[in-house]
Design an enzyme around this catalytic site. Structure first.
Site, PDB file in Angstrom:
ATOM      1  N   GLU A   1       0.934  -1.172  -0.147  1.00  0.00           N
ATOM      2  CA  GLU A   1       0.205  -0.250  -0.043  1.00  0.00           C
ATOM      3  C   GLU A   1       0.922   1.284  -0.102  1.00  0.00           C
ATOM      4  O   GLU A   1       0.721   2.180   1.015  1.00  0.00           O
ATOM      5  CB  GLU A   1      -0.917  -0.017   1.100  1.00  0.00           C
ATOM      6  CG  GLU A   1      -1.973  -1.413   1.290  1.00  0.00           C
ATOM      7  CD  GLU A   1      -2.965  -0.969   2.406  1.00  0.00           C
ATOM      8  OE1 GLU A   1      -2.735  -0.337   3.490  1.00  0.00           O
ATOM      9  OE2 GLU A   1      -3.717  -2.226   2.487  1.00  0.00           O
TER      10      GLU A   1
ATOM     11  N   ASN B   1       1.909  -5.006  -3.149  1.00  0.00           N
ATOM     12  CA  ASN B   1       0.689  -5.597  -2.881  1.00  0.00           C
ATOM     13  C   ASN B   1      -0.110  -4.373  -2.468  1.00  0.00           C
ATOM     14  O   ASN B   1       0.377  -3.442  -1.863  1.00  0.00           O
ATOM     15  CB  ASN B   1       0.769  -6.292  -1.571  1.00  0.00           C
ATOM     16  CG  ASN B   1      -0.479  -6.940  -1.247  1.00  0.00           C
ATOM     17  OD1 ASN B   1      -1.129  -7.625  -2.080  1.00  0.00           O
ATOM     18  ND2 ASN B   1      -0.990  -6.986   0.033  1.00  0.00           N
TER      19      ASN B   1
ATOM     20  N   HIS C   1     -10.452  -6.076  -1.783  1.00  0.00           N
ATOM     21  CA  HIS C   1     -11.343  -5.735  -0.685  1.00  0.00           C
ATOM     22  C   HIS C   1     -12.570  -4.965  -1.407  1.00  0.00           C
ATOM     23  O   HIS C   1     -12.361  -3.891  -1.570  1.00  0.00           O
ATOM     24  CB  HIS C   1     -10.873  -4.932   0.479  1.00  0.00           C
ATOM     25  CG  HIS C   1      -9.711  -5.654   1.285  1.00  0.00           C
ATOM     26  ND1 HIS C   1      -9.936  -6.772   2.035  1.00  0.00           N
ATOM     27  CD2 HIS C   1      -8.182  -5.398   1.435  1.00  0.00           C
ATOM     28  CE1 HIS C   1      -8.808  -7.026   2.626  1.00  0.00           C
ATOM     29  NE2 HIS C   1      -7.828  -6.158   2.170  1.00  0.00           N
TER      30      HIS C   1
ATOM     31  N   GLU D   1      -6.133 -10.684  -0.732  1.00  0.00           N
ATOM     32  CA  GLU D   1      -6.994 -10.304   0.315  1.00  0.00           C
ATOM     33  C   GLU D   1      -8.356 -10.249   0.187  1.00  0.00           C
ATOM     34  O   GLU D   1      -9.118  -9.449   0.482  1.00  0.00           O
ATOM     35  CB  GLU D   1      -6.383  -8.821   1.106  1.00  0.00           C
ATOM     36  CG  GLU D   1      -4.814  -9.126   1.300  1.00  0.00           C
ATOM     37  CD  GLU D   1      -4.444  -7.872   2.165  1.00  0.00           C
ATOM     38  OE1 GLU D   1      -5.179  -7.297   2.582  1.00  0.00           O
ATOM     39  OE2 GLU D   1      -3.114  -7.619   2.234  1.00  0.00           O
TER      40      GLU D   1
ATOM     41  N   ASP E   1     -11.962 -10.128   0.071  1.00  0.00           N
ATOM     42  CA  ASP E   1     -13.328 -10.253   0.878  1.00  0.00           C
ATOM     43  C   ASP E   1     -14.201  -9.209   0.010  1.00  0.00           C
ATOM     44  O   ASP E   1     -13.955  -8.280  -0.626  1.00  0.00           O
ATOM     45  CB  ASP E   1     -13.126 -10.101   2.141  1.00  0.00           C
ATOM     46  CG  ASP E   1     -12.389  -8.707   2.685  1.00  0.00           C
ATOM     47  OD1 ASP E   1     -12.541  -7.699   1.858  1.00  0.00           O
ATOM     48  OD2 ASP E   1     -11.960  -8.721   3.740  1.00  0.00           O
TER      49      ASP E   1
HETATM   50  C1  XIL Z   1      -5.815  -6.212   8.798  1.00  0.00           C
HETATM   51  C2  XIL Z   1      -5.989  -7.322   9.874  1.00  0.00           C
HETATM   52  O1  XIL Z   1      -6.758  -8.218   9.242  1.00  0.00           O
HETATM   53  C3  XIL Z   1      -6.477  -6.579  11.076  1.00  0.00           C
HETATM   54  O2  XIL Z   1      -6.516  -7.652  12.065  1.00  0.00           O
HETATM   55  C4  XIL Z   1      -5.685  -5.523  11.486  1.00  0.00           C
HETATM   56  O3  XIL Z   1      -6.022  -4.960  12.804  1.00  0.00           O
HETATM   57  C5  XIL Z   1      -5.438  -4.614  10.630  1.00  0.00           C
HETATM   58  O4  XIL Z   1      -4.832  -5.304   9.329  1.00  0.00           O
HETATM   59  N1  XIL Z   1      -4.788  -4.627   4.111  1.00  0.00           N
HETATM   60  C6  XIL Z   1      -3.737  -5.462   4.420  1.00  0.00           C
HETATM   61  C7  XIL Z   1      -3.747  -6.278   5.542  1.00  0.00           C
HETATM   62  O5  XIL Z   1      -2.672  -5.470   3.657  1.00  0.00           O
HETATM   63  O6  XIL Z   1      -2.476  -6.425   6.418  1.00  0.00           O
HETATM   64  C8  XIL Z   1      -5.005  -5.607   6.621  1.00  0.00           C
HETATM   65  O7  XIL Z   1      -4.967  -6.618   7.675  1.00  0.00           O
HETATM   66  C9  XIL Z   1      -6.146  -5.348   5.837  1.00  0.00           C
HETATM   67  C10 XIL Z   1      -5.728  -4.504   4.784  1.00  0.00           C
END
Ligand code: XIL
Length: 317
Positions: free
Chosen positions: A131, A172, A208, A238, A240
């Site tokens: 990020e 990422n 996401h 990631e 969802d």
């Molecule tokens: C999130 C975790 O799932 C949480 O438990 C934590 O509080 C915050 O981070 N992008 C990412 C992940 O790259 O590392 C993040 O994970 C979600 C967003």
């Protein structure tokens, strides 16, 4: 009849999930997590991050991370390692420190090298930089950028390549999977590394999303192909798809279609090598804590039962 599962052999190298240390006391959860017909890959959700692994300068602790990596190893699941340099969840000694380009560079190199050396041979891939872009598609003016400028990205990848030449190195980020200013900026970061001959192997698209607003399949495919045309692999790292609570049958049905659509996009790109969901169940999903009023983003519900979304993925695979 035999039920189809997520990690049935497909065109993917793996279908996996994130997990986190506190959940591992839930035996019903761990049973599904460890079932390799469902999940062929695991990502630690928090315990390899900088705050967890180097809580004070030069003091490293891998105990929590090792719990997850050992679990994956015992289950013969691939491991994606996450992450080395990120603006979020740094220890306060990093974010609140007073740095020059030189001093922060030294600290970043030590962090990357020590952590990658510890996990050498265990990871399929590392998310090296996570990020780097903000939602306006500019570089985040975090502690790394402020000390080193955008060059911190090149330095991080070069350090990672030297620490372990055998692991895949990923950039990422989120909202880079479909066309727009952020996708263009991410492509800029990656193209620059490639053109400079810096080792980068893949681009992780976090994925996401919001139910009913997932990008079109053609946009997803086109964006992925701009990376694979550079000789890189891509993965959903990631995934969802959240909704405003409470979930309704209509939303759950739409979510199923949305998951199916996103998974199909990856399957339509030769070098989209894997899909990781950011935990598989609504019980332990990060969404409700981060996005107020939203949730139900995963494939299994809070009672660890399969949702329509699960079957949407299965029908895409
Ligand atoms: C999130 C975790 O799932 C949480 O438990 C934590 O509080 C915050 O981070 N992008 C990412 C992940 O790259 O590392 C993040 O994970 C979600 C967003």
């Amino acid at each position: 009849a035999m039920r189809a599962t997520l990690s049935r052999v497909t065109g993917l190298k793996y279908f996996g999930t994130a997990t986190d240390n506190p959940e591992l006391t839930d035996t019903a959860y761990v049973e599904i997590l460890s079932n390799t017909t469902e999940f062929g890959q695991i990502t630690p959700g928090n315990s390899q991050k900088w705050d967890a692994t180097e809580p004070s300068n030069g003091t490293f602790t891998f105990t929590e991370g090792d719990v997850i990596t050992s679990l994956a190893e015992n289950n013969t699941q691939l491991l994606r390692c996450h992450n080395l340099v990120w603006y979020s969840q740094p220890p306060t000694w990093v974010s609140g420190g007073t740095w020059t380009n030189e001093t922060l560079q030294a600290v970043m190199k030590t962090h990357i090298t020590t952590e990658m050396t510890h996990y050498k041979g265990q990871c399929y891939a590392w998310d090296v930089v996570n990020e780097a872009l903000n939602d306006s598609a500019n570089f985040r003016t975090d502690v790394f950028y402020n000390a080193m400028g955008e060059d911190y990205i090149r330095i991080a990848f070069e350090t990672a390549a030297a620490a372990d030449p055998d692991v895949k190195l990923y950039y990422n980020d989120y909202n880079i999977e479909y066309s727009g200013a952020k996708a263009t900026a991410a492509l800029g970061i990656v193209t620059k590394l490639v053109n400079e001959g810096v080792k980068i192997d893949g681009v992780g698209m976090q994925g996401h999303y919001i139910v009913g607003s997932t990008p079109s399949q053609s946009d997803l495919i086109t964006t992925m192909e701009t990376y694979t045309a550079l000789g890189l692999e891509v993965a959903y790292t990631e995934l969802d798809i959240r909704m405003t609570l409470p979930g309704t049958d209509t939303l759950l049905a739409q979510q199923s279609t949305d998951y199916e659509n996103v998974v199909s996009a990856c399957l339509n790109v030769a070098d989209c090598i894997g899909i990781t969901v950011w935990d598989f169940d609504d019980k332990y999903s990060w969404i409700p804590d981060t996005f107020s009023g939203q949730g139900a983003a995963c494939l299994f519900d809070e009672d660890l039962n399969r949702k329509p979304a699960y079957y949407g993925v299965v029908s895409a695979l």
